[in-house]
Motif scaffolding. Structure first.
Motif, PDB file in Angstrom:
ATOM      1  N   ALA A  29      61.029  34.182  -7.213  1.00  0.00           N
ATOM      2  CA  ALA A  29      60.298  35.301  -6.606  1.00  0.00           C
ATOM      3  C   ALA A  29      58.812  34.990  -6.456  1.00  0.00           C
ATOM      4  CB  ALA A  29      60.485  36.562  -7.454  1.00  0.00           C
ATOM      5  N   VAL A  30      58.287  34.131  -7.332  1.00  0.00           N
ATOM      6  CA  VAL A  30      56.863  33.790  -7.264  1.00  0.00           C
ATOM      7  C   VAL A  30      56.611  32.709  -6.223  1.00  0.00           C
ATOM      8  CG1 VAL A  30      54.908  32.873  -8.557  1.00  0.00           C
ATOM      9  CG2 VAL A  30      56.484  34.472  -9.661  1.00  0.00           C
ATOM     10  N   VAL A  31      57.375  31.612  -6.294  1.00  0.00           N
ATOM     11  CA  VAL A  31      57.153  30.468  -5.402  1.00  0.00           C
ATOM     12  C   VAL A  31      57.803  30.681  -4.046  1.00  0.00           C
ATOM     13  CG1 VAL A  31      57.496  27.989  -5.127  1.00  0.00           C
ATOM     14  CG2 VAL A  31      56.963  28.939  -7.382  1.00  0.00           C
ATOM     15  N   GLY A  32      58.995  31.280  -4.052  1.00  0.00           N
ATOM     16  CA  GLY A  32      59.747  31.423  -2.816  1.00  0.00           C
ATOM     17  C   GLY A  32      61.008  30.578  -2.877  1.00  0.00           C
ATOM     18  N   PRO A  33      61.959  30.821  -2.003  1.00  0.00           N
ATOM     19  CA  PRO A  33      63.239  30.089  -2.046  1.00  0.00           C
ATOM     20  C   PRO A  33      63.125  28.624  -1.635  1.00  0.00           C
ATOM     21  CG  PRO A  33      63.164  31.518  -0.129  1.00  0.00           C
ATOM     22  CD  PRO A  33      61.939  31.832  -0.929  1.00  0.00           C
ATOM     23  N   GLU A  34      62.013  28.220  -1.039  1.00  0.00           N
ATOM     24  CA  GLU A  34      61.885  26.841  -0.559  1.00  0.00           C
ATOM     25  C   GLU A  34      61.049  25.957  -1.483  1.00  0.00           C
ATOM     26  OE1 GLU A  34      60.272  27.094   3.330  1.00  0.00           O
ATOM     27  OE2 GLU A  34      62.035  28.084   4.198  1.00  0.00           O
ATOM     28  N   GLY A  35      60.825  26.377  -2.712  1.00  0.00           N
ATOM     29  CA  GLY A  35      60.045  25.589  -3.653  1.00  0.00           C
ATOM     30  C   GLY A  35      60.825  24.410  -4.200  1.00  0.00           C
ATOM     31  N   THR A  36      60.109  23.483  -4.777  1.00  0.00           N
ATOM     32  CA  THR A  36      60.724  22.295  -5.371  1.00  0.00           C
ATOM     33  C   THR A  36      61.045  22.562  -6.835  1.00  0.00           C
ATOM     34  OG1 THR A  36      58.587  21.379  -6.031  1.00  0.00           O
ATOM     35  CG2 THR A  36      59.404  20.834  -3.818  1.00  0.00           C
TER      36      THR A  36
END
Length: 362
Positions: A29-36
């Motif tokens: 939720a913080v980084v987003g679904p496309e984070g590493t």
């Protein structure tokens, strides 16, 4: 009151365990679904959610004892205490007003229905109560929005029609001789009922479709207008249940010997219903009203969503979706505290209703 502390501790522990079992990751939720994976790991470490659940709970409990509820994970980051302070008054106001309105409706209707047990008024109120109980709250909310907001003329016509029917019934009973003592009072009452219905139609304001107006910024008038429909939605459902409960209890109480003795002494109906029958019949009513109030404090998510109210219900649902541990634990603990306090007040109300309970006798 000493039982409150272990109850709240168990609630907080159970909440922490259940939150840990909910699938999801606050780092997403913080980084987003496309984070590493590296980014997710860094965020988890920064938020402290990579630590064991027991460690997180003890840290949260230590902060709670010092008045620190923590901060949210997902931007915009803010204090949990400030977030709850903005949402809690909305839910408390709606719960208090809905409970009060349900009691205002149910007590006189149930009392008169018990007095007229098995007759026309009782049959009508019974059918109406069953109808309201069977209607889902979201459907009732949509019906109120459709008629009160978009078809106010229908509502005004209905109010005048009900007032006219009630006035005609009262006046007919007086003219027909059913009330030989001072029938002119019944005729005056019929006129007052009809005039009250007309005045209510003339002063009836318009109500907003959704939103919440805070007293501090918009004033008490706009605030009451903004919460009227959600409060009425909840109160109608709760009053139907309370009416059925109190009506059955009072119907039994009215057959007791002390009530029959009061009737034999020539006591008026008002005295018998209010002074003699209502008080001993109110135990179940007070108990269920307290439980209903606690349930409303938990938040009626559907009603809050329909009317777009920034209450505790939507806050808890959003926190579950984002796995906001600190928000969930603080909100659930606060609601549990209020719920326990309300039930303690219900227990104290028993002492006022029946003096025998003060000495441990029944």
């Amino acid at each position: 009151m000493l039982r409150v502390v272990p109850v709240l501790v168990l609630v907080s522990i159970g909440t922490a365990v259940l939150i840990d079992l909910v699938p999801g990751d606050p780092a997403v939720a913080v980084v987003g679904p496309e984070g590493t994976p590296e980014q997710y790991a860094q965020v988890r470490a920064a938020l402290g959610v990579d630590r064991p659940a027991v460690t997180r709970y003890l840290d949260w409990l230590g902060g709670l004892l010092h008045g620190d509820f923590g901060r949210t994970f997902v931007p915009p980051v803010q204090d949990v205490a400030d977030l709850i302070a903005a949402r809690l008054p909305v839910t408390v106001e709606i719960a208090v007003l809905a409970t009060m309105l349900s009691l205002v409706i149910s007590v006189p209707v149930a009392s008169w229905s018990a007095h007229r047990f098995g007759r026309g008024f009782d049959r009508v109120t019974t059918a109406a109560s069953f109808g309201l109980i069977s209607v889902p709250s979201f459907l009732l909310a949509l019906l109120l929005i459709f008629f009160v907001v978009f078809r106010p003329g229908v509502v005004k016509g209905l109010i005048v029609g009900v007032a006219a029917i009630a006035a005609f019934s009262i006046a007919y009973a007086a003219v027909a001789g059913r009330h030989r003592n001072a029938p002119w009072r019944r005729v005056a009452l019929a006129g007052a009922v009809l005039a009250g219905g007309i005045v209510l139609v003339l002063v009836l304001p318009s109500f907003p479709r959704q939103g919440f107006a805070r007293i501090g910024t918009a004033g008490i008038g706009d605030n009451l207008r903004s919460v009227f429909l959600p409060v009425l939605t909840l109160a109608l459902v709760e009053s139907a249940q309370l009416t059925r409960l109190l009506r059955n209890d009072m119907a039994t109480t009215l057959q007791e010997d002390f009530v029959l003795a009061a009737r034999a002494k020539g006591m008026p109906v008002r005295h018998i219903l209010v002074k003699e029958a209502l008080r001993p019949s109110s135990f179940s009513l007070i108990t269920v009203a307290g439980i209903s109030f606690g349930r409303l404090l938990g938040g009626t998510v559907i009603v809050e969503t329909i009317f777009r109210l920034p209450g505790m219900g939507t806050l808890i649902v959003d926190a579950v979706a984002k796995k906001e541990y600190l928000v969930l634990q603080a909100a659930v603990l606060l609601i549990a505290t209020l719920y326990v306090v309300v039930n303690a007040l219900v227990d104290l109300a028993y002492l006022a209703l029946d003096p025998r309970t003060r000495h441990g006798r029944t």
